[in-house]
Design a protein around this motif. Structure first.
Motif, PDB file in Angstrom:
ATOM      1  N   VAL A   9       0.851  -1.199   0.000  1.00 27.95           N
ATOM      2  CA  VAL A   9       0.000   0.000   0.000  1.00 27.95           C
ATOM      3  C   VAL A   9       0.885   1.246   0.000  1.00 27.95           C
ATOM      4  O   VAL A   9       0.605   2.200  -0.726  1.00 27.95           O
ATOM      5  CB  VAL A   9      -0.943  -0.010   1.224  1.00 27.95           C
ATOM      6  CG1 VAL A   9      -1.748   1.280   1.295  1.00 27.95           C
ATOM      7  CG2 VAL A   9      -1.869  -1.213   1.182  1.00 27.95           C
ATOM      8  N   ALA A  12       1.968   2.073  -3.458  1.00 28.13           N
ATOM      9  CA  ALA A  12       0.903   2.683  -4.269  1.00 28.13           C
ATOM     10  C   ALA A  12       0.723   4.155  -3.889  1.00 28.13           C
ATOM     11  O   ALA A  12       0.556   5.020  -4.752  1.00 28.13           O
ATOM     12  CB  ALA A  12      -0.401   1.911  -4.094  1.00 28.13           C
ATOM     13  N   ILE A  35     -11.870   0.268 -10.394  1.00 29.22           N
ATOM     14  CA  ILE A  35     -11.230   1.291  -9.547  1.00 29.22           C
ATOM     15  C   ILE A  35     -12.281   1.979  -8.669  1.00 29.22           C
ATOM     16  O   ILE A  35     -12.081   2.176  -7.472  1.00 29.22           O
ATOM     17  CB  ILE A  35     -10.473   2.324 -10.427  1.00 29.22           C
ATOM     18  CG1 ILE A  35      -9.239   1.677 -11.050  1.00 29.22           C
ATOM     19  CG2 ILE A  35     -10.106   3.576  -9.631  1.00 29.22           C
ATOM     20  CD1 ILE A  35      -8.568   2.515 -12.130  1.00 29.22           C
ATOM     21  N   VAL A  38     -13.594  -0.430  -5.880  1.00 33.17           N
ATOM     22  CA  VAL A  38     -12.643  -0.526  -4.763  1.00 33.17           C
ATOM     23  C   VAL A  38     -12.695   0.760  -3.935  1.00 33.17           C
ATOM     24  O   VAL A  38     -12.740   0.727  -2.706  1.00 33.17           O
ATOM     25  CB  VAL A  38     -11.206  -0.757  -5.301  1.00 33.17           C
ATOM     26  CG1 VAL A  38     -10.164  -0.546  -4.211  1.00 33.17           C
ATOM     27  CG2 VAL A  38     -11.079  -2.152  -5.878  1.00 33.17           C
ATOM     28  N   SER A  39     -12.735   1.890  -4.627  1.00 33.86           N
ATOM     29  CA  SER A  39     -12.687   3.196  -3.952  1.00 33.86           C
ATOM     30  C   SER A  39     -13.896   3.420  -3.058  1.00 33.86           C
ATOM     31  O   SER A  39     -13.797   4.063  -2.008  1.00 33.86           O
ATOM     32  CB  SER A  39     -12.603   4.310  -4.993  1.00 33.86           C
ATOM     33  OG  SER A  39     -11.485   4.094  -5.822  1.00 33.86           O
ATOM     34  N   ASN A 158      -8.660   7.024  -2.506  1.00 27.77           N
ATOM     35  CA  ASN A 158      -8.757   5.620  -2.924  1.00 27.77           C
ATOM     36  C   ASN A 158      -8.716   5.491  -4.446  1.00 27.77           C
ATOM     37  O   ASN A 158      -8.092   4.577  -4.980  1.00 27.77           O
ATOM     38  CB  ASN A 158     -10.064   5.001  -2.416  1.00 27.77           C
ATOM     39  CG  ASN A 158      -9.946   4.496  -0.996  1.00 27.77           C
ATOM     40  OD1 ASN A 158      -8.881   4.553  -0.390  1.00 27.77           O
ATOM     41  ND2 ASN A 158     -11.044   3.991  -0.461  1.00 27.77           N
ATOM     42  N   THR A 161      -5.168   5.856  -5.526  1.00 21.23           N
ATOM     43  CA  THR A 161      -4.325   4.736  -5.091  1.00 21.23           C
ATOM     44  C   THR A 161      -4.683   3.467  -5.856  1.00 21.23           C
ATOM     45  O   THR A 161      -3.795   2.721  -6.292  1.00 21.23           O
ATOM     46  CB  THR A 161      -4.481   4.510  -3.568  1.00 21.23           C
ATOM     47  OG1 THR A 161      -4.291   5.747  -2.903  1.00 21.23           O
ATOM     48  CG2 THR A 161      -3.484   3.500  -3.047  1.00 21.23           C
ATOM     49  N   ALA A 162      -5.975   3.222  -6.048  1.00 19.73           N
ATOM     50  CA  ALA A 162      -6.403   2.030  -6.798  1.00 19.73           C
ATOM     51  C   ALA A 162      -5.942   2.126  -8.257  1.00 19.73           C
ATOM     52  O   ALA A 162      -5.626   1.115  -8.888  1.00 19.73           O
ATOM     53  CB  ALA A 162      -7.919   1.876  -6.718  1.00 19.73           C
ATOM     54  N   ALA A 165      -2.370   0.986  -8.363  1.00 19.05           N
ATOM     55  CA  ALA A 165      -2.260  -0.479  -8.252  1.00 19.05           C
ATOM     56  C   ALA A 165      -2.427  -1.144  -9.617  1.00 19.05           C
ATOM     57  O   ALA A 165      -2.020  -2.289  -9.797  1.00 19.05           O
ATOM     58  CB  ALA A 165      -3.300  -1.005  -7.272  1.00 19.05           C
ATOM     59  N   ARG A 166      -3.019  -0.433 -10.557  1.00 22.22           N
ATOM     60  CA  ARG A 166      -3.234  -0.959 -11.919  1.00 22.22           C
ATOM     61  C   ARG A 166      -2.288  -0.319 -12.932  1.00 22.22           C
ATOM     62  O   ARG A 166      -2.521  -0.411 -14.144  1.00 22.22           O
ATOM     63  CB  ARG A 166      -4.698  -0.731 -12.321  1.00 22.22           C
ATOM     64  CG  ARG A 166      -5.640  -1.608 -11.506  1.00 22.22           C
ATOM     65  CD  ARG A 166      -7.073  -1.101 -11.514  1.00 22.22           C
ATOM     66  NE  ARG A 166      -7.938  -2.022 -10.777  1.00 22.22           N
ATOM     67  CZ  ARG A 166      -8.045  -2.053  -9.449  1.00 22.22           C
ATOM     68  NH1 ARG A 166      -7.350  -1.217  -8.696  1.00 22.22           N
ATOM     69  NH2 ARG A 166      -8.834  -2.938  -8.862  1.00 22.22           N
TER      70      ARG A 166
END
Ligand code: FMN
Length: 231
Positions: A9, A12, A35, A38-39, A158, A161-162, A165-166
């Motif tokens: 984390v 990210a 995304i 998740v957010s 979020n 950050t998500a 992660a991608r």
């Protein structure tokens, strides 16, 4: 090589920077939806989930950009942002930090003090989502209170950050909120909604000078009063 586990984390969070030039590589709707799903796990007071989003790509993105760029070029900023993001008058230490980042960005682009037209041109690029293939616009119901805006910030972090992660990058953009009256008919934003901000989403252009900008942060020990620790 980063000392931080690339799957962590922290990685990210630390690898997120505001990106201001994107590659045209398209992003599938499923990726954007994942995304946002998740957010939406962000906490919110009494689980009110105050966020509402518009995600535009392709011709719809171009339509939104064209409408706002036209208003920008016409010098139209009325009515301005409904809920102010910035104070009317900047003061220290915020004024100094604001100036530092502004000049740092302009210097990556070779823009010197007094080159107002070039600064305007850079500001205008906000309304092209800095060439990102996906534009996000976030709104909130105008009758919600400050707490919901706090919840919203957690959701937006979020999203950024998500995206990391991608392998995707973002730029949060308050600039869009000034043009809510132009955006409303294009996106179908209802009158009870306030535009919080826009956000560019895509793959960073690795060769763009403006993407080399590294901003600074005040360390925790300078903004935290630690009390009662024994170690
Ligand atoms: C809510 C919000 C709105 C922002 N609006 C803009 C904007 O309109 N245009 C822009 O270029 N950057 C915008 N930024 C990016 C900030 O300038 C940036 O976050 C800050 O300088 C720190 O840099 P970093 O994001 O690269 O860490 C915004 C940031 C946030 C959180």
């Amino acid at each position: 090589m980063s000392l931080i586990d690339p799957t962590s984390v922290d990685h990210a969070i630390l690898s997120r920077r505001s990106i201001r030039r994107f590659l045209p590589t398209p992003i599938p709707q499923a990726t954007v939806e994942a995304i946002l799903d998740v957010s939406a796990r962000a906490p919110s007071g009494t689980n009110m989930q105050p966020w509402q989003a518009y995600a535009v790509a392709g011709a719809e993105r171009d339509r939104l950009c064209a409408a706002v760029v036209e208003a920008f070029d016409a010098g139209s900023t009325e009515p301005t942002q409904e809920v102010p993001y910035y104070p009317d008058r900047f003061f220290e230490p915020y004024l100094g930090r604001r100036r530092t980042v502004g000049w740092a960005l302009y210097s990556t682009l070779g823009i010197a003090r007094g080159e107002d037209a070039k600064m305007q041109a850079q500001h205008r690029r906000n309304f092209l989502f800095f060439d990102a293939p996906v534009g996000l616009v976030f709104t909130i119901h105008r009758d919600l209170a400050t707490g919901s805006w706090l919840d919203y910030g957690m959701f937006l972090q979020n999203v950024m950050t998500a995206a990391r992660a991608r392998g995707l990058d973002t730029c949060p953009q308050a600039a869009w909120a000034r043009y809510h009256s132009v955006m409303r008919p294009v996106l179908g934003i209802p009158p009870e909604a306030v535009v919080v901000c826009g956000m560019a989403l895509g793959y960073a252009d690795p060769d763009a000078p403006e993407n080399t900008l590294q901003t600074e942060r005040v360390p925790a020990r300078d903004f935290t009063t630690f009390q009662g620790f024994i170690d």
